[in-house]
Design a protein around this motif. Structure first.
Motif, short mmCIF file in Angstrom:
data_model
loop_
_atom_site.label_atom_id
_atom_site.label_comp_id
_atom_site.label_asym_id
_atom_site.label_seq_id
_atom_site.Cartn_x
_atom_site.Cartn_y
_atom_site.Cartn_z
N GLU A 52 -15.27 -96.46 114.48
CA GLU A 52 -14.37 -96.29 115.62
C GLU A 52 -14.70 -95.01 116.37
OE1 GLU A 52 -10.12 -97.55 115.63
OE2 GLU A 52 -9.73 -95.39 115.69
N THR A 53 -15.02 -93.95 115.60
CA THR A 53 -15.34 -92.66 116.22
C THR A 53 -16.72 -92.66 116.85
OG1 THR A 53 -13.94 -91.52 114.62
CG2 THR A 53 -15.55 -90.19 115.79
N SER A 70 -12.90 -103.00 121.89
CA SER A 70 -13.01 -101.62 122.35
C SER A 70 -11.85 -100.77 121.86
CB SER A 70 -13.06 -101.58 123.88
OG SER A 70 -12.97 -100.26 124.35
N ALA A 71 -12.16 -99.51 121.56
CA ALA A 71 -11.12 -98.57 121.17
C ALA A 71 -10.25 -98.19 122.34
CB ALA A 71 -11.75 -97.31 120.56
N GLY A 72 -10.65 -98.54 123.55
CA GLY A 72 -9.80 -98.33 124.70
C GLY A 72 -10.08 -97.05 125.43
N SER A 73 -9.49 -96.92 126.60
CA SER A 73 -9.77 -95.79 127.47
C SER A 73 -8.93 -94.56 127.15
CB SER A 73 -9.51 -96.20 128.94
OG SER A 73 -8.16 -96.60 129.10
N THR A 74 -7.98 -94.69 126.17
CA THR A 74 -7.15 -93.53 125.85
C THR A 74 -7.90 -92.50 125.02
OG1 THR A 74 -6.29 -94.65 123.90
CG2 THR A 74 -5.04 -94.88 125.94
N PRO A 76 -10.56 -89.68 124.05
CA PRO A 76 -11.33 -88.71 124.82
C PRO A 76 -12.82 -88.87 124.63
CG PRO A 76 -10.50 -87.69 122.84
CD PRO A 76 -9.91 -89.08 122.89
N ILE A 77 -13.25 -89.72 123.67
CA ILE A 77 -14.67 -89.91 123.41
C ILE A 77 -15.22 -91.00 124.32
CG2 ILE A 77 -16.38 -90.60 121.70
CD1 ILE A 77 -14.62 -89.51 119.57
N VAL A 78 -16.31 -90.73 124.98
CA VAL A 78 -16.97 -91.72 125.80
C VAL A 78 -18.30 -92.04 125.14
CG1 VAL A 78 -17.89 -92.27 128.08
CG2 VAL A 78 -15.87 -90.82 127.87
N ILE A 79 -18.52 -93.29 124.76
CA ILE A 79 -19.69 -93.66 123.99
C ILE A 79 -20.81 -94.16 124.89
CG2 ILE A 79 -20.55 -95.17 122.17
CD1 ILE A 79 -18.67 -93.01 121.21
N ASN A 80 -20.51 -95.06 125.79
CA ASN A 80 -21.54 -95.68 126.62
C ASN A 80 -21.91 -94.74 127.75
OD1 ASN A 80 -22.48 -97.34 129.02
ND2 ASN A 80 -22.53 -98.87 127.39
N MET A 109 -25.54 -78.57 100.72
CA MET A 109 -25.84 -78.23 102.10
C MET A 109 -27.31 -78.46 102.39
SD MET A 109 -25.05 -74.66 104.06
CE MET A 109 -25.38 -74.44 105.82
N LEU A 110 -27.61 -79.10 103.51
CA LEU A 110 -28.98 -79.30 103.93
C LEU A 110 -29.59 -77.98 104.38
CD1 LEU A 110 -28.56 -82.61 105.98
CD2 LEU A 110 -29.19 -82.35 103.57
N ASP A 111 -30.93 -77.94 104.43
CA ASP A 111 -31.59 -76.68 104.76
C ASP A 111 -31.55 -76.35 106.24
OD1 ASP A 111 -33.31 -78.61 105.67
OD2 ASP A 111 -35.04 -77.97 104.50
N ALA A 112 -30.99 -77.25 107.05
CA ALA A 112 -30.86 -77.00 108.48
C ALA A 112 -29.77 -77.91 109.03
CB ALA A 112 -32.19 -77.27 109.22
N ASP A 113 -29.28 -77.60 110.23
CA ASP A 113 -28.26 -78.42 110.87
C ASP A 113 -28.94 -79.60 111.58
OD1 ASP A 113 -26.03 -77.03 110.10
OD2 ASP A 113 -26.05 -75.70 111.83
N TYR A 114 -29.28 -80.63 110.80
CA TYR A 114 -29.93 -81.79 111.38
C TYR A 114 -28.93 -82.58 112.21
CZ TYR A 114 -33.65 -80.78 108.05
OH TYR A 114 -34.65 -80.16 107.35
N VAL A 115 -29.31 -82.92 113.43
CA VAL A 115 -28.46 -83.69 114.34
C VAL A 115 -28.82 -85.16 114.20
CG1 VAL A 115 -27.84 -84.08 116.75
CG2 VAL A 115 -28.26 -81.75 115.93
N VAL A 116 -27.82 -86.00 113.90
CA VAL A 116 -28.07 -87.43 113.74
C VAL A 116 -27.56 -88.23 114.93
CG1 VAL A 116 -28.05 -87.31 111.23
CG2 VAL A 116 -25.91 -87.72 112.44
N GLY A 117 -26.95 -87.58 115.86
CA GLY A 117 -26.44 -88.26 117.05
C GLY A 117 -25.55 -87.31 117.82
N ASP A 118 -24.81 -87.85 118.76
CA ASP A 118 -23.85 -87.03 119.49
C ASP A 118 -22.75 -87.93 120.04
OD1 ASP A 118 -24.70 -88.10 122.08
OD2 ASP A 118 -26.44 -86.81 121.88
N LEU A 119 -21.64 -87.30 120.38
CA LEU A 119 -20.51 -87.97 121.00
C LEU A 119 -20.18 -87.22 122.29
CD1 LEU A 119 -18.24 -88.39 117.84
CD2 LEU A 119 -19.83 -90.06 118.79
N ALA A 120 -19.76 -87.96 123.30
CA ALA A 120 -19.44 -87.35 124.58
C ALA A 120 -17.94 -87.14 124.70
CB ALA A 120 -19.94 -88.22 125.73
N LEU A 121 -17.56 -85.91 125.00
CA LEU A 121 -16.15 -85.58 125.22
C LEU A 121 -15.97 -85.09 126.65
CD1 LEU A 121 -15.16 -83.56 122.01
CD2 LEU A 121 -14.85 -86.00 122.45
N SER A 122 -14.83 -85.39 127.20
CA SER A 122 -14.48 -84.85 128.50
C SER A 122 -14.22 -83.35 128.38
CB SER A 122 -13.23 -85.56 129.04
OG SER A 122 -12.60 -84.80 130.04
#
Length: 231
Positions: A52-53, A70-74, A76-80, A109-122
């Motif tokens: 969902e997140t 869809s989780a709906g427009s309420t 704050p996360i915009v996925i597409n 803890m991993l040896d670095a802050d590996y980024v696996v994706g991102d989420l868009a916030l307003s």
């Protein structure tokens, strides 16, 4: 294949243009074996909440097939991203890190802050609800375990302000690194000036007082949990 997993694959393809067991596992920060197990047993509740997140699909729809996808427009996360450009030009992409915080015995803890994706916030929503010192210091991580229940549930996605690392100025829930292990704990300053680290779950509540002997690194303060709880 279990119907809930079919719906998960459908949503991942339709909403994130991601297909295939391995790709969906990476998207959700789960192991391929876990997702394979879902094909037989069905998507777990924690997995549905993560989807969902991360994807924007309703967890209830994944688990039951009822209601809308869809989780709906309420939210704050915009996925597409295409939809995001159409709906708002005021978006901030927040990294989702591979590191997971433990609400229990600790996660390595991993040896670095590996980024696996991102989420868009307003950015409007961020400034209204979070008010960070620097938006670029916000990160998403997953939390696992039960020691912070009912504040958090295992599988929740947490928004962390890595620029806020001083519990003496703001008491709250922090991501802590102790001897290579990551923890999510509540930190407060006692009247004698010592810092106290504790869990919220009354059934397994533990309290530690930091006396200077602990090799502890404060990595950031949890400012929002994606069960909708502001911290």
């Amino acid at each position: 294949m279990h119907a809930s997993t079919e719906r998960l694959y459908q949503a991942a393809k339709q909403m994130r243009d991601v297909s295939g067991q391995s790709a969906v596992a990476r998207l959700l920060n789960e192991s391929p074996q876990t997702v394979k197990n879902w094909e037989t047993r069905g998507v777990s509740r924690a997995g549905a909440m993560t989807a969902e997140t991360v994807i924007g699909v309703r967890a209830a729809w994944l688990l039951t097939g009822e209601g809308s996808m869809s989780a709906g427009s309420t939210s704050p996360i915009v996925i597409n991203q295409t939809q995001a450009v159409m709906e708002s030009e005021d978006l901030v992409r927040i990294p989702l890190l591979a590191n997971c915080g433990s609400m229990g015995p600790g996660n390595e803890m991993l040896d670095a802050d590996y980024v696996v994706g991102d989420l868009a916030l307003s950015s409007h929503w961020i400034n209204q609800h979070i008010r960070p010192g620097n938006i670029r210091e916000l990160k998403f991580i997953h939390a696992h375990g039960e020691s912070m229940a009912p504040t958090f549930s295992s599988g929740d996605v947490l928004l962390v302000d890595v620029g806020s690392r001083d519990p003496s100025s703001i008491e709250g829930v922090y991501v802590l690194e102790v001897r290579g292990q990551l923890y999510i704990k509540r930190v407060r300053v006692r009247m004698d000036g010592a810092m106290e680290v504790s869990s919220d779950n009354t059934n397994i509540k533990t309290v530690d007082v930091l006396n200077g002997d602990h090799q502890l690194n404060v990595l950031g303060r949890v400012v929002w949990a994606w069960n909708g709880k502001k911290l």
